[in-house]
Design an enzyme around this catalytic site. Sequence first.
Site, PDB file in Angstrom:
ATOM      1  N   ARG A 233       0.855  -1.187   0.000  1.00 18.56           N
ATOM      2  CA  ARG A 233       0.000   0.000   0.000  1.00 18.56           C
ATOM      3  C   ARG A 233       0.891   1.237   0.000  1.00 18.56           C
ATOM      4  NH1 ARG A 233      -3.612  -2.641  -1.618  1.00 18.56           N
ATOM      5  NH2 ARG A 233      -5.613  -3.090  -0.616  1.00 18.56           N
ATOM      6  N   GLU A 262      -3.667   7.645  -4.547  1.00 19.34           N
ATOM      7  CA  GLU A 262      -4.058   7.088  -5.858  1.00 19.34           C
ATOM      8  C   GLU A 262      -5.349   7.728  -6.350  1.00 19.34           C
ATOM      9  OE1 GLU A 262      -4.088   2.823  -5.502  1.00 19.34           O
ATOM     10  OE2 GLU A 262      -2.024   2.812  -4.775  1.00 19.34           O
ATOM     11  N   HIS A 280      -1.397   0.525  -9.932  1.00 15.12           N
ATOM     12  CA  HIS A 280      -2.015  -0.424  -8.985  1.00 15.12           C
ATOM     13  C   HIS A 280      -2.676  -1.601  -9.725  1.00 15.12           C
ATOM     14  CE1 HIS A 280      -3.855  -0.837  -4.720  1.00 15.12           C
ATOM     15  NE2 HIS A 280      -3.546  -2.029  -5.249  1.00 15.12           N
TER      16      HIS A 280
HETATM   17  O1  A2R Z   1       3.494  -8.358  11.588  1.00 13.88           O
HETATM   18  P1  A2R Z   1       2.935  -9.722  11.357  1.00 13.88           P
HETATM   19  O2  A2R Z   1       3.716 -10.772  12.071  1.00 13.88           O
HETATM   20  O3  A2R Z   1       1.445  -9.790  11.556  1.00 13.88           O
HETATM   21  O4  A2R Z   1       3.221 -10.032   9.781  1.00 13.88           O
HETATM   22  C1  A2R Z   1       2.440  -9.497   8.755  1.00 13.88           C
HETATM   23  C2  A2R Z   1       3.034  -8.210   8.156  1.00 13.88           C
HETATM   24  N1  A2R Z   1       2.625  -7.017   8.902  1.00 13.88           N
HETATM   25  C3  A2R Z   1       3.489  -6.148   9.464  1.00 13.88           C
HETATM   26  N2  A2R Z   1       4.816  -6.104   9.480  1.00 13.88           N
HETATM   27  C4  A2R Z   1       5.399  -5.091  10.173  1.00 13.88           C
HETATM   28  N3  A2R Z   1       4.712  -4.131  10.811  1.00 13.88           N
HETATM   29  C5  A2R Z   1       3.366  -4.123  10.827  1.00 13.88           C
HETATM   30  N4  A2R Z   1       2.677  -3.164  11.466  1.00 13.88           N
HETATM   31  C6  A2R Z   1       2.683  -5.184  10.117  1.00 13.88           C
HETATM   32  N5  A2R Z   1       1.382  -5.495   9.925  1.00 13.88           N
HETATM   33  C7  A2R Z   1       1.354  -6.624   9.180  1.00 13.88           C
HETATM   34  O5  A2R Z   1       2.502  -8.157   6.826  1.00 13.88           O
HETATM   35  C8  A2R Z   1       2.520 -10.422   7.544  1.00 13.88           C
HETATM   36  O6  A2R Z   1       3.831 -10.922   7.397  1.00 13.88           O
HETATM   37  C9  A2R Z   1       2.192  -9.495   6.389  1.00 13.88           C
HETATM   38  C10 A2R Z   1       0.737  -9.539   5.969  1.00 13.88           C
HETATM   39  O7  A2R Z   1       0.427 -10.823   5.501  1.00 13.88           O
HETATM   40  P2  A2R Z   1      -1.090 -11.317   5.230  1.00 13.88           P
HETATM   41  O8  A2R Z   1      -1.968 -10.831   6.315  1.00 13.88           O
HETATM   42  O9  A2R Z   1      -1.023 -12.769   4.924  1.00 13.88           O
HETATM   43  O10 A2R Z   1      -1.516 -10.472   3.958  1.00 13.88           O
HETATM   44  P3  A2R Z   1      -1.345 -10.823   2.392  1.00 13.88           P
HETATM   45  O11 A2R Z   1      -2.439 -11.672   1.936  1.00 13.88           O
HETATM   46  O12 A2R Z   1       0.062 -11.262   2.146  1.00 13.88           O
HETATM   47  O13 A2R Z   1      -1.583  -9.357   1.777  1.00 13.88           O
HETATM   48  C11 A2R Z   1      -0.740  -8.274   2.174  1.00 13.88           C
HETATM   49  C12 A2R Z   1      -1.227  -6.959   1.604  1.00 13.88           C
HETATM   50  C13 A2R Z   1      -2.734  -6.676   1.625  1.00 13.88           C
HETATM   51  O14 A2R Z   1      -3.208  -6.326   2.894  1.00 13.88           O
HETATM   52  C14 A2R Z   1      -2.851  -5.540   0.661  1.00 13.88           C
HETATM   53  O15 A2R Z   1      -2.484  -4.323   1.279  1.00 13.88           O
HETATM   54  C15 A2R Z   1      -1.780  -5.891  -0.372  1.00 13.88           C
HETATM   55  O16 A2R Z   1      -0.940  -6.881   0.239  1.00 13.88           O
HETATM   56  O17 A2R Z   1      -2.418  -6.476  -1.497  1.00 13.88           O
END
Ligand code: A2R
Length: 321
Positions: A233, A262, A280
């Site tokens: 993002r 965007e 995007h």
């Molecule tokens: O932090 P963790 O352990 O929950 O790992 C998640 C990481 N993440 C972060 N890392 C650092 N600081 C943060 N505040 C933080 N918040 C989340 O991002 C995890 O490794 C990753 C997200 O993975 P998923 O929930 O499986 O999301 P996915 O399906 O890989 O999609 C990621 C994003 C979507 O939310 C859209 O923004 C874009 O890709 O299409």
Amino acid sequence: MARPQILLYGPMSGEVRERLAQHFVIREWPGSEHAEPFLAEHAPSIAGVATGGDIGLPNEIIDALPALRIIAGYGVGYERIDAGHAAERGILVTHTPDVLNDEVSNTTIALLLAVTRRIVAYDRYAREGRWAREGSPPLAHGIAGKRVGMVGLGRIGMTIAQKLGVFGCEVVYHSRNRRDDVSFQHYPDLIAMAGGCDILIVITPGGAATRHLVDRPVIDALGPKGTFINVGRGSVVDERELVAALAEGRLGAAGLDVFEDEPNIPPELISMDNVVLLPHVGSATVETRAAMAGLVIDNLVSFFEHGKAITPVPECRHLQP
Ligand code: A2R
């Protein structure tokens, strides 16, 4: 039994409308200027909403729909739907994870190679007749043996990491939690990771928790030889700092699919030859968008016909049996 009423908030393809109409009574959002009479007539009977992840659903509308039970989002990111607020009201929010992992990871690899191998700049060079006039252009860089720092190693990040392995990259990652199921080195400190990487790839969700996670110290740690890729993002990166670092040569190159405002792209980026810009399109193929739309429909149908949605967001999982 009467068919449940579903509000389509934001544009949906004709095919999605047709499939939804087989199961539900469809109400189209008339736009905020006509909200009042629309809500007066339909609010008491709207039981579900289908909306785009980039559009979301304002809390005022959630609160104006007393019969609302489910909000089905199109896209894996849902930062424009206040899932915590919905959960408090007992409303389930769903999204479309996993079905886009392959496409977004392919876009990421394509973008990375386009930047490092200068594909877009070379295309311009060839079209402008410079090859014939000036000879071969300067050499690009390969990615084999390079250290890639993944900012986020979730569903999509993991798919990218696996593909990077095929290209001979060494993968490390930053996230809040260390994963027990991978052997990649975990960095709790993003600046420390960026300082040891050739390439940084952002694939985290947007929203308040990740806003400007990549700031000037992270960009400076990546440095003048570093390549920055963002397919998560736009809000995750301090865009002003990113542009300044590229303009001042403190960052080597960038590939960006997402932006803070965007569809507006900072004008300074347009003329930079070391930057590749995409509008995007991480998941934007016919096949993947059809799979995402299918999951929106399946979530609604499963919820109303079997009492359980397929892919609720984490904040709402406790609402499911
Ligand atoms: O932090 P963790 O352990 O929950 O790992 C998640 C990481 N993440 C972060 N890392 C650092 N600081 C943060 N505040 C933080 N918040 C989340 O991002 C995890 O490794 C990753 C997200 O993975 P998923 O929930 O499986 O999301 P996915 O399906 O890989 O999609 C990621 C994003 C979507 O939310 C859209 O923004 C874009 O890709 O299409």
